[in-house]
Design a protein around this motif. Structure first.
Motif, PDB file in Angstrom:
ATOM      1  N   UNK A   1       1.743   1.386   2.292  1.00  0.00           N
ATOM      2  CA  UNK A   1       3.031   1.250   1.595  1.00  0.00           C
ATOM      3  C   UNK A   1       3.109   2.249   0.446  1.00  0.00           C
ATOM      4  N   UNK A   2       2.034   2.359  -0.329  1.00  0.00           N
ATOM      5  CA  UNK A   2       2.012   3.294  -1.458  1.00  0.00           C
ATOM      6  C   UNK A   2       2.132   4.722  -0.965  1.00  0.00           C
ATOM      7  N   UNK A   3       1.413   5.063   0.091  1.00  0.00           N
ATOM      8  CA  UNK A   3       1.488   6.425   0.631  1.00  0.00           C
ATOM      9  C   UNK A   3       2.868   6.736   1.186  1.00  0.00           C
TER      10      UNK A   3
ATOM     11  N   UNK B   1      12.729  -1.991  -5.666  1.00  0.00           N
ATOM     12  CA  UNK B   1      12.258  -2.674  -4.458  1.00  0.00           C
ATOM     13  C   UNK B   1      10.813  -3.111  -4.712  1.00  0.00           C
ATOM     14  N   UNK B   2      10.549  -4.384  -4.502  1.00  0.00           N
ATOM     15  CA  UNK B   2       9.218  -4.933  -4.752  1.00  0.00           C
ATOM     16  C   UNK B   2       8.486  -5.075  -3.422  1.00  0.00           C
ATOM     17  N   UNK B   3       7.271  -4.502  -3.357  1.00  0.00           N
ATOM     18  CA  UNK B   3       6.432  -4.573  -2.161  1.00  0.00           C
ATOM     19  C   UNK B   3       5.194  -5.392  -2.493  1.00  0.00           C
ATOM     20  N   UNK B   4       4.895  -6.366  -1.647  1.00  0.00           N
ATOM     21  CA  UNK B   4       3.741  -7.231  -1.859  1.00  0.00           C
ATOM     22  C   UNK B   4       2.509  -6.550  -1.268  1.00  0.00           C
ATOM     23  N   UNK B   5       1.658  -6.025  -2.131  1.00  0.00           N
ATOM     24  CA  UNK B   5       0.439  -5.367  -1.670  1.00  0.00           C
ATOM     25  C   UNK B   5      -0.636  -6.378  -1.300  1.00  0.00           C
TER      26      UNK B   5
END
Length: 192
Positions: free
Chosen positions: A106-108, A176-180
């Motif tokens: 997701x980060x990449x 936008x919030x991504x759950x890592x």
């Protein structure tokens, strides 16, 4: 015999002369040391000490003193904040979190490669206290896409022998919030 008697008396008289001269020299030195010059304050007959100019007023320039104190306080507080923040950024938990972020798909996808702290001075906000077992931090990262994101990590542990249990680990990019935590197979931090 007469000669020897004369020499002996000469020796005796010269020794006596040396002794009396030495005693007089010591006596004169002692008199010089004990004597004080006349007209000094130590003898009590001299002039009293006089201040020929006015002493400075400690209450003058009060505003300048307060400004100096305020500037000193701000400088010391800033230095302490920078030192404590540096300790946070060099913490193994932060290093491990950055490593996991560099491996995250997701980060990449959103930020690109070469994930690092965003800004000239990296800043970690919040509480990072591994000894007490409390982590609640936020920091900003950026990648090769010139996009920045905010990372939030909340974790705790019961005692020193347990691992940190992660409650929240998220990345926010463009609101936008991504759950890592959902993409990670582990729900704990391995650092002690």
């Amino acid at each position: 015999m007469l000669r020897s008697a004369g020499l002996n008396s000469l020796k005796v008289s010269s020794k006596a002369l040396l002794r009396t001269t030495a005693c007089r020299g010591l006596t004169m030195s002692a008199v010089r040391l004990n004597a004080q010059p006349t007209g000094t304050a130590a003898s009590g007959t001299g002039k009293p000490m006089v201040v020929d100019r006015e002493l400075p007023d400690p209450m003058a320039d009060r505003k300048k003193q307060w400004l100096g104190f305020a500037a000193f306080t701000v400088a010391v507080s800033s230095a302490l904040a920078i030192i404590f923040n540096y300790e946070k950024t060099e913490n193994p938990i932060i290093s491990d979190t950055l490593y996991q972020l560099r491996k995250s798909p997701i980060t990449n996808e959103w930020l690109g490669d070469n994930i690092e702290f965003d800004g000239i001075v990296p800043w970690v906000y919040g509480k990072l206290n591994p000894v007490a077992g409390k982590i609640n931090i936020t920091f900003y990262i950026k990648g090769s896409k010139n996009q920045s994101g905010m990372v939030r990590l909340v974790a705790d542990r019961e005692n020193r022998h347990d691992e940190f249990l992660i409650h929240e680990w998220s990345l926010t990019v463009n609101d936008k919030v991504f759950d890592l935590l959902g993409e990670s197979s582990s729900k704990t931090l391995n650092r002690n």
